[in-house]
Design a protein around this motif. Structure first.
Motif, short mmCIF file in Angstrom:
data_model
loop_
_atom_site.label_atom_id
_atom_site.label_comp_id
_atom_site.label_asym_id
_atom_site.label_seq_id
_atom_site.Cartn_x
_atom_site.Cartn_y
_atom_site.Cartn_z
N UNK A 75 0.80 -1.22 0.00
CA UNK A 75 0.00 0.00 0.00
C UNK A 75 0.83 1.26 0.00
N UNK A 76 2.12 1.12 -0.32
CA UNK A 76 3.00 2.28 -0.23
C UNK A 76 2.66 3.39 -1.21
N UNK A 77 1.96 3.04 -2.30
CA UNK A 77 1.66 4.06 -3.31
C UNK A 77 0.40 4.86 -2.98
N UNK A 78 -0.33 4.49 -1.95
CA UNK A 78 -1.56 5.19 -1.56
C UNK A 78 -1.30 6.01 -0.31
N UNK A 79 -2.02 7.12 -0.18
CA UNK A 79 -1.92 7.94 1.03
C UNK A 79 -3.16 7.73 1.89
N UNK A 80 -3.03 8.08 3.16
CA UNK A 80 -4.16 7.90 4.07
C UNK A 80 -5.35 8.74 3.63
N UNK A 81 -5.10 9.91 3.05
CA UNK A 81 -6.19 10.78 2.60
C UNK A 81 -7.09 10.08 1.59
N UNK A 82 -6.50 9.23 0.76
CA UNK A 82 -7.29 8.50 -0.23
C UNK A 82 -8.15 7.41 0.40
N UNK A 83 -7.84 7.08 1.66
CA UNK A 83 -8.55 6.00 2.34
C UNK A 83 -9.61 6.51 3.31
N UNK A 84 -9.86 7.82 3.34
CA UNK A 84 -10.80 8.35 4.33
C UNK A 84 -12.22 7.82 4.14
N UNK A 85 -12.56 7.39 2.93
CA UNK A 85 -13.90 6.83 2.70
C UNK A 85 -14.13 5.60 3.59
N UNK A 86 -13.03 4.92 3.97
CA UNK A 86 -13.13 3.70 4.77
C UNK A 86 -13.02 3.96 6.27
N UNK A 87 -12.84 5.21 6.68
CA UNK A 87 -12.74 5.51 8.12
C UNK A 87 -13.94 4.97 8.90
N UNK A 88 -15.18 5.19 8.42
CA UNK A 88 -16.32 4.65 9.17
C UNK A 88 -16.33 3.13 9.23
N UNK A 89 -15.74 2.46 8.25
CA UNK A 89 -15.67 1.01 8.29
C UNK A 89 -14.73 0.56 9.41
N UNK A 90 -13.66 1.32 9.62
CA UNK A 90 -12.82 1.05 10.79
C UNK A 90 -13.61 1.29 12.07
N UNK A 91 -14.48 2.29 12.03
CA UNK A 91 -15.34 2.56 13.18
C UNK A 91 -16.27 1.40 13.48
N UNK A 92 -16.73 0.71 12.46
CA UNK A 92 -17.59 -0.46 12.66
C UNK A 92 -16.83 -1.53 13.44
N UNK A 93 -15.57 -1.73 13.09
CA UNK A 93 -14.74 -2.72 13.78
C UNK A 93 -14.58 -2.34 15.25
N UNK A 94 -14.30 -1.07 15.50
CA UNK A 94 -14.11 -0.60 16.87
C UNK A 94 -15.41 -0.75 17.67
N UNK A 95 -16.52 -0.36 17.06
CA UNK A 95 -17.82 -0.48 17.72
C UNK A 95 -18.15 -1.93 18.03
N UNK A 96 -17.83 -2.84 17.10
CA UNK A 96 -18.11 -4.26 17.31
C UNK A 96 -17.35 -4.80 18.52
N UNK A 97 -16.11 -4.36 18.68
CA UNK A 97 -15.33 -4.80 19.84
C UNK A 97 -15.95 -4.31 21.14
N UNK A 98 -16.34 -3.04 21.16
CA UNK A 98 -16.97 -2.49 22.35
C UNK A 98 -18.30 -3.15 22.66
N UNK A 99 -19.12 -3.34 21.63
CA UNK A 99 -20.43 -3.96 21.84
C UNK A 99 -20.29 -5.40 22.31
N UNK A 100 -19.33 -6.14 21.77
CA UNK A 100 -19.13 -7.53 22.19
C UNK A 100 -18.77 -7.60 23.67
N UNK A 101 -17.87 -6.72 24.10
CA UNK A 101 -17.49 -6.71 25.52
C UNK A 101 -18.69 -6.35 26.39
N UNK A 102 -19.49 -5.39 25.94
CA UNK A 102 -20.67 -4.96 26.70
C UNK A 102 -21.66 -6.12 26.84
#
Length: 257
Positions: free
Chosen positions: A28-55
């Motif tokens: 992924x060296x040819x891509x910048x993080x700015x180009x990946x911002x569309x996927x930020x909420x998808x990372x949020x889904x992963x984080x939310x899933x971890x929190x919800x599972x623990x809860x």
């Protein structure tokens, strides 16, 4: 999903979580993080899933709501490697530093945490725990999904509308996202919010106010950073994420009470 999108998704997950991400062939060296911002909420889904599972697990074993909330927030911190919490501490230490812009930026880079950072971090962690402690398992799942996705879309918005404070550092290295990528991030976050509304009855008020509040919290951080630091840094983005997430959790907790 084509290889380009796979790489961008891997970049978003690799930056915003501590998951062992494997890039598609070619890296992924040819891509910048700015180009990946569309996927930020998808990372949020992963984080939310971890929190919800623990809860939910804590509830299944008869644990009180406060314990379930603490475990949920702890799980989210573990999955992100406390990346955003570190940003909160550094951001508030920078705001409290004496001197000019250079001194404030230096305070944010100092690995030691000061009293401003400690207080801000404690209050924001406590606010998230308190917001979750009175919810049922389904309500916590919905609230975490909405908060985690909207806050990460708000972070993408801040990258679009703001400017990096330094000529180096994570904020500069991330690059400037395009409007289409930020719009896609917003679209994914709104889809997650609608899905959350199907699980928990926070109604039209939640659907309308949650995204407004997430953006308002991020904008408040961005405006303060622009005045005090000359723009955003990686720490500022992390602080904006936590502030947005906390604001949405508080809102939904009040609507579900």
């Amino acid at each position: 999903m084509n290889r380009r999108r796979q790489v961008e998704l891997a970049l978003a997950l690799g930056w915003l979580t501590r998951l062992p991400v494997r890039f598609p062939a070619g890296g992924g060296g040819e891509r910048t993080l700015a180009e990946a911002v569309w996927a930020f909420p998808l990372a949020g889904v992963v984080v939310a899933a971890a929190g919800a599972a623990a809860f939910v697990v804590a509830h299944c074993f008869g644990g009180p709501g406060l314990l379930a909330a603490v475990l949920a927030v702890a799980a989210m911190v573990v999955v992100t490697g406390a990346l955003h919490e570190d940003g909160v501490a550094d951001f508030f230490d920078g705001l409290g530093a004496r001197g000019g812009r250079a001194a404030r930026l230096a305070a944010m880079r100092d690995s030691r945490i000061g009293v401003y950072g400690v207080i801000a971090l404690f209050l924001l962690l406590a606010a998230r725990v308190a917001a979750l402690s009175g919810l049922s398992g389904g309500e916590a799942l919905a609230a975490l999904l909405a908060a985690a996705t909207l806050s990460r879309a708000a972070m993408a918005w801040l990258m679009l509308t703001g400017a990096p404070a330094r000529a180096d550092g994570a904020g500069r290295a991330a690059g400037e996202p395009g409007e289409g990528a930020v719009a896609a991030a917003g679209g994914f976050a709104l889809l997650a919010l609608v899905a959350a509304a199907l699980v928990a009855p926070f109604g039209i008020a939640g659907l309308v106010l949650a995204p407004v509040l997430a953006l308002t919290a991020a904008e408040a951080v961005g405006l303060k950073a622009a005045r005090r630091f000359g723009g955003y840094t990686g720490d500022v983005l992390g602080a904006a994420c936590v502030m947005s997430e906390t604001a949405v959790l508080i809102l939904l907790a009040l609507l579900l009470a």
